[in-house]
Design a protein around this motif. Sequence first.
Motif, mmCIF file in Angstrom:
data_model
loop_
_atom_site.group_PDB
_atom_site.id
_atom_site.type_symbol
_atom_site.label_atom_id
_atom_site.label_comp_id
_atom_site.label_asym_id
_atom_site.label_seq_id
_atom_site.Cartn_x
_atom_site.Cartn_y
_atom_site.Cartn_z
ATOM 1 N N GLY A 1 0.793 -1.209 -0.131
ATOM 2 C CA GLY A 1 0.060 0.006 -0.066
ATOM 3 C C GLY A 1 0.991 1.119 -0.007
ATOM 4 O O GLY A 1 1.914 1.190 0.126
ATOM 5 N N PRO A 2 0.543 2.371 0.018
ATOM 6 C CA PRO A 2 0.977 3.654 -0.365
ATOM 7 C C PRO A 2 1.405 4.068 1.140
ATOM 8 O O PRO A 2 0.917 3.389 2.178
ATOM 9 C CB PRO A 2 -0.093 4.633 -0.753
ATOM 10 N N SER A 3 2.406 4.922 1.327
ATOM 11 C CA SER A 3 2.890 5.641 2.487
ATOM 12 C C SER A 3 1.768 5.969 3.366
ATOM 13 O O SER A 3 0.674 6.709 2.874
ATOM 14 C CB SER A 3 3.668 6.744 2.554
ATOM 15 N N GLY A 4 1.630 5.536 4.821
ATOM 16 C CA GLY A 4 0.485 5.951 5.578
ATOM 17 C C GLY A 4 -0.489 5.341 5.580
ATOM 18 O O GLY A 4 -1.749 5.471 6.337
ATOM 19 N N CYS A 5 -0.546 4.061 4.985
ATOM 20 C CA CYS A 5 -1.642 3.257 4.812
ATOM 21 C C CYS A 5 -1.795 2.319 6.033
ATOM 22 O O CYS A 5 -3.045 1.558 6.167
ATOM 23 C CB CYS A 5 -1.711 2.609 3.560
ATOM 24 N N GLY A 6 -1.010 2.003 6.859
ATOM 25 C CA GLY A 6 -1.062 1.345 7.892
ATOM 26 C C GLY A 6 -0.160 -0.264 7.890
ATOM 27 O O GLY A 6 -0.270 -0.884 8.742
ATOM 28 N N LYS A 7 0.611 -0.200 6.744
ATOM 29 C CA LYS A 7 1.180 -1.779 6.556
ATOM 30 C C LYS A 7 2.193 -1.764 7.616
ATOM 31 O O LYS A 7 2.299 -2.729 8.095
ATOM 32 C CB LYS A 7 1.396 -1.757 5.403
ATOM 33 N N THR A 8 3.198 -0.795 7.851
ATOM 34 C CA THR A 8 4.176 -0.808 8.846
ATOM 35 C C THR A 8 3.860 -1.039 10.045
ATOM 36 O O THR A 8 4.269 -1.976 11.043
ATOM 37 C CB THR A 8 5.240 0.157 8.607
ATOM 38 N N THR A 9 2.624 -0.149 10.639
ATOM 39 C CA THR A 9 2.173 -0.216 12.073
ATOM 40 C C THR A 9 1.647 -1.893 12.136
ATOM 41 O O THR A 9 1.497 -2.405 13.304
ATOM 42 C CB THR A 9 1.105 0.564 12.042
ATOM 43 N N THR A 10 0.825 -2.620 11.167
ATOM 44 C CA THR A 10 0.369 -3.741 11.371
ATOM 45 C C THR A 10 1.599 -4.633 11.417
ATOM 46 O O THR A 10 1.567 -5.492 12.437
ATOM 47 C CB THR A 10 -0.436 -4.168 9.950
ATOM 48 N N LEU A 11 2.718 -4.492 10.741
ATOM 49 C CA LEU A 11 3.887 -5.407 10.938
ATOM 50 C C LEU A 11 4.636 -5.233 12.169
ATOM 51 O O LEU A 11 4.788 -6.182 12.831
ATOM 52 C CB LEU A 11 4.877 -5.073 9.454
ATOM 53 N N ARG A 12 4.520 -3.961 12.496
ATOM 54 C CA ARG A 12 5.185 -3.776 13.944
ATOM 55 C C ARG A 12 4.407 -4.496 15.180
ATOM 56 O O ARG A 12 4.929 -4.784 16.216
ATOM 57 C CB ARG A 12 5.511 -2.278 14.224
ATOM 58 N N MET A 13 3.006 -4.392 14.940
ATOM 59 C CA MET A 13 2.356 -5.038 15.827
ATOM 60 C C MET A 13 2.435 -6.652 15.971
ATOM 61 O O MET A 13 2.540 -7.181 17.116
ATOM 62 C CB MET A 13 0.620 -4.445 15.752
ATOM 63 N N ILE A 14 2.299 -7.009 14.779
ATOM 64 C CA ILE A 14 2.655 -8.577 14.689
ATOM 65 C C ILE A 14 4.089 -8.884 15.243
ATOM 66 O O ILE A 14 4.354 -9.913 16.004
ATOM 67 C CB ILE A 14 2.710 -9.128 13.232
ATOM 68 N N ALA A 15 5.036 -7.998 15.104
ATOM 69 C CA ALA A 15 6.399 -8.563 15.692
ATOM 70 C C ALA A 15 6.457 -8.029 17.074
ATOM 71 O O ALA A 15 7.516 -8.552 18.019
ATOM 72 C CB ALA A 15 7.382 -7.481 14.981
ATOM 73 N N GLY A 16 5.557 -7.259 17.579
ATOM 74 C CA GLY A 16 5.695 -6.825 19.241
ATOM 75 C C GLY A 16 6.274 -5.471 19.333
ATOM 76 O O GLY A 16 6.757 -5.212 20.471
ATOM 77 N N LEU A 17 6.620 -4.899 18.297
ATOM 78 C CA LEU A 17 7.315 -3.526 18.600
ATOM 79 C C LEU A 17 6.159 -2.260 18.779
ATOM 80 O O LEU A 17 6.467 -1.354 18.996
ATOM 81 C CB LEU A 17 8.119 -3.122 17.312
#
Length: 373
Positions: free
Chosen positions: A36-52
């Motif tokens: 997805g584009p910048s700011g769509c929530g993809k990295t936040t989703t990854l960081r939640m899966i990772a525990g960050l």
Amino acid sequence: MAEIRLENLQKRFGDFTAVREASFTVADGDFFVLLGPSGCGKTTTLRMIAGLELPSFGKILLDGEDVTFSRASHRDIGFVFQLFALYPRMNVRENIAFPLRCQSVPRAEIRRRVAEVAALLRIEHLLDRPVAGLSGGDSQRVALGRAIVRRAKAFMMDEPLGALDTEFRHLMCVELRALHERIHATTVYVTHDQIEAMAMADTIAVMNGGVVEQLGPPMEVYERPASVFVADFIGSPAMNFLPFEAALARGAEAIRVGGASVPVPVLREDVSARPLLCGVRPEHIHFSHDAALRAEVLATEYLGNCQIVTLATADGTTLRAKADVNTAAARGDHVGLQFDAAAVSLFDRASGRSLRTARDDLPLGTRAGVDHG
């Protein structure tokens, strides 16, 4: 490896909701891409899966275990990020071995596993070199080696190729996919680059505004986009969108565009009271002297193996067609256009969601023929 399951996951930062009710499963051994584009929530989703990051609501299960509020160090996950974050005072061997040393793995086992990973990544010749002089591609291989040497349950990759130039990125796409085929690791990979996603993914989750717009294999996401956003984001050039002149009833077989009748797959739902869009990809538009739909050529772009022709219909709609390099098309020409009817998509103009048509009943990859039954 492990299955990862998200249930109604949400993340809020004050009044801003970064991720909204994300629910999906990453199958054991899947190469899963958040796109997805910048700011769509993809990295936040990854960081939640990772525990960050901790979610505001929802649940995360790793191999059946609820890890929603577990620390990252307790989730047995390997990380690879865009910035390689290698330790400059250590050589390649020491960088790869570092996670094992932190776990007090015996030295003989460390040597064996580092050698195994180096062979897997084809960097045996680099083991005793300092990391400071490595190329971007070699640095990324070392970062990958440091992640996979732990034999974690799953791997998180946050735009790991973003710092590489175009040639290296293409090479690393091929190598990452080949590596996945060898180790079958459950992988969640974040990117804004659709080419990376289409080249590597088993499954793609397209995100927009914190919402998963569509989830599926690359071919399905490309050929049967679930929304206008997905159709526009996936594909280069993107899908063409044409508003048409009359609402459709269930069973309709054609629409009127630019004063001409254009066949479409049979509509499977009744949307007679809603304004709609017709979506057609550039490769499904063809020039024909006999076609009723006429357009003027505005520009051509020569790409070596094809040309992209920009056109305008009589009602002012602009669209792009992918044509053979030998197709005669010059600025100012007036040409007839035909669509591959079975490949046309229909969308609700207000919601942006796709409508069910006869093409949804056909196998993926079908290019010809329209169901009129």
